[in-house]
Design a protein around this motif. Structure first.
Motif, mmCIF file in Angstrom:
data_model
loop_
_atom_site.group_PDB
_atom_site.id
_atom_site.type_symbol
_atom_site.label_atom_id
_atom_site.label_comp_id
_atom_site.label_asym_id
_atom_site.label_seq_id
_atom_site.Cartn_x
_atom_site.Cartn_y
_atom_site.Cartn_z
ATOM 1 N N LEU A 20 -32.814 13.962 111.991
ATOM 2 C CA LEU A 20 -32.996 13.497 110.565
ATOM 3 C C LEU A 20 -33.223 12.437 110.097
ATOM 4 C CD1 LEU A 20 -29.349 16.163 109.223
ATOM 5 C CD2 LEU A 20 -31.560 16.040 108.828
ATOM 6 N N ALA A 21 -32.676 11.086 110.949
ATOM 7 C CA ALA A 21 -32.900 9.797 110.190
ATOM 8 C C ALA A 21 -34.179 10.433 110.744
ATOM 9 C CB ALA A 21 -31.875 8.996 111.386
ATOM 10 N N ARG A 22 -34.861 10.119 111.317
ATOM 11 C CA ARG A 22 -36.268 10.454 112.255
ATOM 12 C C ARG A 22 -37.421 10.632 111.104
ATOM 13 N NH1 ARG A 22 -34.838 10.852 117.678
ATOM 14 N NH2 ARG A 22 -34.582 13.117 117.648
ATOM 15 N N ARG A 23 -36.436 11.922 110.242
ATOM 16 C CA ARG A 23 -37.539 13.018 109.250
ATOM 17 C C ARG A 23 -37.519 11.818 108.069
ATOM 18 N NH1 ARG A 23 -35.800 18.457 108.452
ATOM 19 N NH2 ARG A 23 -36.445 18.446 110.126
ATOM 20 N N GLU A 24 -36.038 11.256 107.850
ATOM 21 C CA GLU A 24 -36.418 10.345 106.150
ATOM 22 C C GLU A 24 -36.920 9.377 106.802
ATOM 23 O OE1 GLU A 24 -31.865 9.172 106.281
ATOM 24 O OE2 GLU A 24 -31.578 11.895 105.249
ATOM 25 N N ALA A 25 -36.954 8.268 107.741
ATOM 26 C CA ALA A 25 -38.078 7.172 107.858
ATOM 27 C C ALA A 25 -38.998 7.708 108.137
ATOM 28 C CB ALA A 25 -37.729 6.958 109.115
#
Length: 313
Positions: A20-25
Protein backbone atom coordinates in the motif's frame (compact mmCIF):
# COMPACT_ATOMS: atom_id res chain seq x y z
CA UNK A 1 -22.65 -21.32 13.54
CA UNK A 2 -20.05 -18.61 13.95
CA UNK A 3 -17.56 -18.18 11.18
CA UNK A 4 -14.03 -19.15 11.99
CA UNK A 5 -11.78 -16.19 12.67
CA UNK A 6 -9.18 -15.76 9.94
CA UNK A 7 -5.74 -15.09 11.31
CA UNK A 8 -3.20 -13.16 9.21
CA UNK A 9 0.46 -13.59 10.02
CA UNK A 10 2.56 -10.52 10.91
CA UNK A 11 4.69 -11.09 7.79
CA UNK A 12 1.65 -10.85 5.50
CA UNK A 13 0.39 -7.76 7.29
CA UNK A 14 3.79 -6.11 6.86
CA UNK A 15 3.85 -7.07 3.17
CA UNK A 16 0.38 -5.60 2.68
CA UNK A 17 1.39 -2.33 4.35
CA UNK A 18 4.50 -2.12 2.20
CA UNK A 19 2.45 -2.74 -0.93
CA UNK A 20 0.00 0.00 0.00
CA UNK A 21 2.87 2.37 0.80
CA UNK A 22 4.48 1.70 -2.59
CA UNK A 23 1.15 2.29 -4.33
CA UNK A 24 0.67 5.62 -2.52
CA UNK A 25 4.23 6.63 -3.36
CA UNK A 26 3.70 5.83 -7.05
CA UNK A 27 0.46 7.80 -7.07
CA UNK A 28 2.24 10.71 -5.44
CA UNK A 29 5.07 10.65 -7.99
CA UNK A 30 2.50 10.43 -10.80
CA UNK A 31 0.77 13.61 -9.63
CA UNK A 32 4.13 15.28 -8.93
CA UNK A 33 5.74 14.38 -12.27
CA UNK A 34 4.18 17.17 -14.44
CA UNK A 35 5.59 19.85 -12.15
CA UNK A 36 8.94 18.05 -11.93
CA UNK A 37 9.12 17.77 -15.72
CA UNK A 38 8.32 21.47 -16.12
CA UNK A 39 10.86 22.43 -13.47
CA UNK A 40 13.65 20.39 -15.05
CA UNK A 41 12.91 21.49 -18.62
CA UNK A 42 11.92 25.13 -18.15
CA UNK A 43 13.80 26.17 -14.98
CA UNK A 44 16.68 23.94 -13.88
CA UNK A 45 17.78 23.16 -17.44
CA UNK A 46 18.03 26.80 -18.59
CA UNK A 47 19.74 27.80 -15.34
CA UNK A 48 22.46 25.17 -15.74
CA UNK A 49 22.82 26.00 -19.43
CA UNK A 50 23.29 29.68 -18.60
CA UNK A 51 26.07 28.66 -16.20
CA UNK A 52 27.77 26.86 -19.07
CA UNK A 53 27.24 29.85 -21.39
CA UNK A 54 28.88 32.17 -18.86
CA UNK A 55 32.18 30.44 -19.65
CA UNK A 56 31.74 30.80 -23.40
CA UNK A 57 31.66 33.39 -26.15
CA UNK A 58 28.20 33.09 -27.68
CA UNK A 59 26.46 35.48 -30.08
CA UNK A 60 23.35 33.31 -30.77
CA UNK A 61 24.36 32.99 -34.45
CA UNK A 62 27.22 30.55 -33.99
CA UNK A 63 27.99 27.74 -31.57
CA UNK A 64 29.25 28.67 -28.09
CA UNK A 65 33.05 28.85 -27.87
CA UNK A 66 34.64 27.92 -24.54
CA UNK A 67 36.77 30.78 -23.14
CA UNK A 68 36.94 29.83 -19.45
CA UNK A 69 36.67 32.67 -16.93
CA UNK A 70 37.39 35.40 -19.49
CA UNK A 71 33.86 36.86 -19.24
CA UNK A 72 34.17 37.21 -15.47
CA UNK A 73 37.67 38.65 -15.77
CA UNK A 74 36.58 41.31 -18.25
CA UNK A 75 33.51 42.17 -16.16
CA UNK A 76 35.42 42.63 -12.92
CA UNK A 77 38.61 44.27 -14.21
CA UNK A 78 37.91 46.01 -17.53
CA UNK A 79 34.22 46.91 -17.82
CA UNK A 80 33.64 50.30 -16.20
CA UNK A 81 29.98 50.27 -17.23
CA UNK A 82 29.48 47.06 -15.24
CA UNK A 83 30.57 48.83 -12.05
CA UNK A 84 28.45 51.86 -12.93
CA UNK A 85 25.35 49.71 -13.36
CA UNK A 86 26.10 47.87 -10.11
CA UNK A 87 26.48 51.18 -8.27
CA UNK A 88 23.17 52.45 -9.67
CA UNK A 89 21.41 49.27 -8.57
CA UNK A 90 22.89 49.33 -5.07
CA UNK A 91 21.94 53.01 -4.76
CA UNK A 92 18.38 52.13 -5.68
CA UNK A 93 18.24 49.19 -3.26
CA UNK A 94 19.78 51.09 -0.33
CA UNK A 95 17.23 53.91 -0.53
CA UNK A 96 14.09 52.37 -2.02
CA UNK A 97 13.88 49.25 0.17
CA UNK A 98 14.08 50.97 3.62
CA UNK A 99 11.83 53.79 2.40
CA UNK A 100 9.26 51.28 1.17
CA UNK A 101 9.38 49.42 4.49
CA UNK A 102 8.85 52.58 6.54
CA UNK A 103 6.05 53.99 4.38
CA UNK A 104 4.38 50.57 4.25
CA UNK A 105 4.33 50.24 8.04
CA UNK A 106 3.02 53.79 8.53
CA UNK A 107 0.24 53.26 5.97
CA UNK A 108 -0.69 49.96 7.58
CA UNK A 109 -0.92 51.68 10.97
CA UNK A 110 -3.28 54.26 9.47
CA UNK A 111 -5.36 51.63 7.68
CA UNK A 112 -5.67 49.61 10.90
CA UNK A 113 -7.80 52.27 12.56
CA UNK A 114 -11.48 51.56 13.20
CA UNK A 115 -13.08 54.51 11.44
CA UNK A 116 -16.00 54.70 9.00
CA UNK A 117 -15.05 53.99 5.40
CA UNK A 118 -11.70 52.41 6.24
CA UNK A 119 -12.26 49.58 3.75
CA UNK A 120 -12.61 52.13 0.95
CA UNK A 121 -9.28 53.76 1.85
CA UNK A 122 -7.57 50.36 2.07
CA UNK A 123 -8.77 49.61 -1.45
CA UNK A 124 -7.63 53.02 -2.74
CA UNK A 125 -4.11 52.56 -1.36
CA UNK A 126 -3.85 48.98 -2.61
CA UNK A 127 -5.13 49.48 -6.17
CA UNK A 128 -1.97 51.16 -7.57
CA UNK A 129 0.05 48.02 -6.82
CA UNK A 130 -2.01 45.94 -9.26
CA UNK A 131 -1.71 48.34 -12.21
CA UNK A 132 0.47 47.21 -15.13
CA UNK A 133 4.12 48.22 -14.81
CA UNK A 134 4.28 49.79 -18.26
CA UNK A 135 1.14 51.83 -17.59
CA UNK A 136 2.64 53.06 -14.31
CA UNK A 137 5.88 54.01 -16.08
CA UNK A 138 4.01 56.01 -18.72
CA UNK A 139 1.94 57.73 -16.04
CA UNK A 140 5.05 58.77 -14.10
CA UNK A 141 6.77 59.97 -17.25
CA UNK A 142 3.94 62.49 -17.52
CA UNK A 143 3.98 63.35 -13.82
CA UNK A 144 7.75 63.94 -13.83
CA UNK A 145 7.97 65.79 -17.14
CA UNK A 146 9.96 68.98 -16.39
CA UNK A 147 7.92 71.16 -18.78
CA UNK A 148 4.27 70.22 -18.32
CA UNK A 149 4.30 67.44 -15.70
CA UNK A 150 1.81 67.63 -12.85
CA UNK A 151 4.49 67.75 -10.14
CA UNK A 152 6.45 70.69 -11.58
CA UNK A 153 3.24 72.47 -12.55
CA UNK A 154 2.03 72.21 -8.97
CA UNK A 155 5.37 73.40 -7.59
CA UNK A 156 5.30 76.37 -9.97
CA UNK A 157 2.01 77.54 -8.42
CA UNK A 158 3.93 77.99 -5.15
CA UNK A 159 6.82 79.77 -6.84
CA UNK A 160 9.12 76.72 -6.79
CA UNK A 161 10.99 75.71 -9.92
CA UNK A 162 10.95 71.94 -10.15
CA UNK A 163 14.01 69.99 -11.26
CA UNK A 164 14.40 68.01 -14.46
CA UNK A 165 13.41 64.80 -12.75
CA UNK A 166 14.30 62.27 -15.42
CA UNK A 167 16.66 64.50 -17.42
CA UNK A 168 18.95 65.61 -14.58
CA UNK A 169 21.77 63.30 -13.50
CA UNK A 170 21.34 64.33 -9.85
CA UNK A 171 17.59 63.70 -9.83
CA UNK A 172 17.13 60.69 -12.11
CA UNK A 173 17.70 57.95 -9.53
CA UNK A 174 15.74 59.75 -6.76
CA UNK A 175 12.89 60.12 -9.26
CA UNK A 176 12.70 56.36 -9.79
CA UNK A 177 12.97 55.77 -6.04
CA UNK A 178 10.04 58.14 -5.54
CA UNK A 179 8.14 56.26 -8.20
CA UNK A 180 8.77 52.95 -6.41
CA UNK A 181 6.51 54.12 -3.57
CA UNK A 182 3.59 53.90 -5.99
CA UNK A 183 3.30 50.14 -5.29
CA UNK A 184 3.76 50.32 -1.53
CA UNK A 185 0.11 49.32 -1.10
CA UNK A 186 1.05 45.69 -1.75
CA UNK A 187 3.34 45.55 1.28
CA UNK A 188 0.85 47.66 3.25
CA UNK A 189 -1.73 44.86 2.98
CA UNK A 190 0.79 42.35 4.33
CA UNK A 191 1.68 44.65 7.24
CA UNK A 192 -2.02 45.16 7.90
CA UNK A 193 -2.50 41.41 8.20
CA UNK A 194 0.44 41.28 10.61
CA UNK A 195 -1.00 44.11 12.71
CA UNK A 196 -4.39 42.43 12.96
CA UNK A 197 -2.69 39.24 14.10
CA UNK A 198 -1.26 40.93 17.22
CA UNK A 199 -3.31 39.94 20.32
CA UNK A 200 -5.39 42.87 21.57
CA UNK A 201 -5.00 41.83 25.19
CA UNK A 202 -1.34 42.90 25.04
CA UNK A 203 -2.40 46.48 24.35
CA UNK A 204 -5.05 46.34 27.06
CA UNK A 205 -2.50 45.07 29.61
CA UNK A 206 0.00 47.76 28.60
CA UNK A 207 -2.62 50.50 29.01
CA UNK A 208 -3.32 49.22 32.51
CA UNK A 209 0.41 49.61 33.20
CA UNK A 210 0.30 53.19 31.92
CA UNK A 211 1.93 52.74 28.50
CA UNK A 212 1.01 55.31 25.88
CA UNK A 213 0.65 54.91 22.12
CA UNK A 214 4.33 55.56 21.38
CA UNK A 215 5.53 53.08 23.99
CA UNK A 216 3.04 50.49 22.76
CA UNK A 217 4.37 50.87 19.24
CA UNK A 218 8.00 50.33 20.23
CA UNK A 219 7.37 47.63 22.82
CA UNK A 220 4.48 45.67 21.30
CA UNK A 221 3.64 46.55 17.71
CA UNK A 222 7.09 46.76 16.20
CA UNK A 223 8.55 43.63 17.85
CA UNK A 224 5.55 41.50 16.89
CA UNK A 225 5.59 42.96 13.38
CA UNK A 226 9.24 42.04 12.76
CA UNK A 227 8.42 38.70 11.04
CA UNK A 228 6.32 40.61 8.51
CA UNK A 229 9.04 43.24 8.11
CA UNK A 230 11.56 40.45 7.60
CA UNK A 231 9.48 38.94 4.80
CA UNK A 232 8.97 42.27 3.04
CA UNK A 233 12.66 43.09 3.43
CA UNK A 234 13.66 39.89 1.64
CA UNK A 235 11.12 40.46 -1.12
CA UNK A 236 12.20 44.10 -1.43
CA UNK A 237 15.85 43.12 -1.81
CA UNK A 238 15.01 40.57 -4.50
CA UNK A 239 12.90 43.07 -6.39
CA UNK A 240 15.38 45.92 -5.96
CA UNK A 241 18.31 44.00 -7.43
CA UNK A 242 16.17 43.10 -10.44
CA UNK A 243 14.84 46.62 -11.13
CA UNK A 244 14.50 46.96 -14.88
CA UNK A 245 11.17 48.15 -16.26
CA UNK A 246 11.34 51.73 -14.97
CA UNK A 247 14.67 52.57 -16.56
CA UNK A 248 13.90 50.56 -19.70
CA UNK A 249 10.64 52.39 -20.43
CA UNK A 250 11.28 55.83 -18.94
CA UNK A 251 14.96 56.68 -19.39
CA UNK A 252 16.67 53.86 -21.30
CA UNK A 253 19.50 54.13 -18.78
CA UNK A 254 20.02 57.87 -19.18
CA UNK A 255 20.93 60.55 -18.63
CA UNK A 256 24.64 59.71 -18.83
CA UNK A 257 24.00 56.14 -17.60
CA UNK A 258 22.69 57.47 -14.29
CA UNK A 259 19.74 55.03 -14.40
CA UNK A 260 21.52 52.21 -16.19
CA UNK A 261 20.60 49.52 -13.69
CA UNK A 262 22.27 46.13 -13.65
CA UNK A 263 19.33 44.27 -15.19
CA UNK A 264 19.05 46.81 -18.00
CA UNK A 265 22.76 46.55 -18.78
CA UNK A 266 22.43 42.76 -18.78
CA UNK A 267 19.48 43.05 -21.18
CA UNK A 268 21.46 45.33 -23.50
CA UNK A 269 24.38 42.92 -23.60
CA UNK A 270 22.16 39.92 -24.24
CA UNK A 271 19.61 41.23 -26.73
CA UNK A 272 21.16 44.35 -28.25
CA UNK A 273 24.81 43.33 -28.45
CA UNK A 274 24.06 39.58 -28.76
CA UNK A 275 26.71 38.76 -26.13
CA UNK A 276 24.81 35.93 -24.48
CA UNK A 277 27.85 34.44 -22.81
CA UNK A 278 28.81 37.81 -21.31
CA UNK A 279 25.22 38.41 -20.17
CA UNK A 280 25.07 34.95 -18.59
CA UNK A 281 28.17 35.78 -16.56
CA UNK A 282 26.47 38.98 -15.43
CA UNK A 283 23.39 37.02 -14.42
CA UNK A 284 25.42 34.66 -12.25
CA UNK A 285 27.24 37.54 -10.58
CA UNK A 286 23.85 39.10 -9.81
CA UNK A 287 22.67 35.78 -8.39
CA UNK A 288 25.69 35.57 -6.10
CA UNK A 289 25.29 39.18 -4.90
CA UNK A 290 21.59 38.68 -4.21
CA UNK A 291 22.31 35.43 -2.40
CA UNK A 292 24.98 37.07 -0.23
CA UNK A 293 22.67 39.94 0.76
CA UNK A 294 19.83 37.54 1.50
CA UNK A 295 22.06 35.32 3.63
CA UNK A 296 23.28 38.35 5.59
CA UNK A 297 19.68 39.31 6.34
CA UNK A 298 18.86 35.73 7.30
CA UNK A 299 21.86 35.47 9.62
CA UNK A 300 21.17 38.80 11.34
CA UNK A 301 17.43 38.14 11.63
CA UNK A 302 18.05 36.08 14.76
CA UNK A 303 18.98 39.31 16.54
CA UNK A 304 15.97 41.43 15.59
CA UNK A 305 13.10 39.20 14.43
CA UNK A 306 10.79 38.20 17.27
CA UNK A 307 8.40 35.27 16.91
CA UNK A 308 5.65 35.19 19.48
CA UNK A 309 5.80 32.04 21.56
CA UNK A 310 9.33 31.19 20.47
CA UNK A 311 12.69 32.20 21.85
CA UNK A 312 15.37 33.59 19.55
CA UNK A 313 18.44 31.45 19.83
Amino acid sequence: MEQAEIKVSPAKRSERRNRLARREALNGYAFFSPWLFGFLVFTAGPVLYSLYLSFTSYDTLSSPKWIGIMNYKVLLTQDATFWKSLYNTLYYVVFSVPLGLIIGVLLAMLMNQKVPGIRFFRTVFYLPSVVSGVAVALLWMWLLDPSFGLINTTLAKFGIQGPGWLTDVDWSKPSLILMSLWGVGGSMIIYLAGLQGIPRDLYEASRVDGAGAVRQFWRITLPLLTPTIFYNLIMGLLGGFQVFLQSFVMTNGGPVDSTLFYALYLYNKAFKSSQMGYASAMAWILLVLTLICTLIVLRTSKKWVYYEGAENK
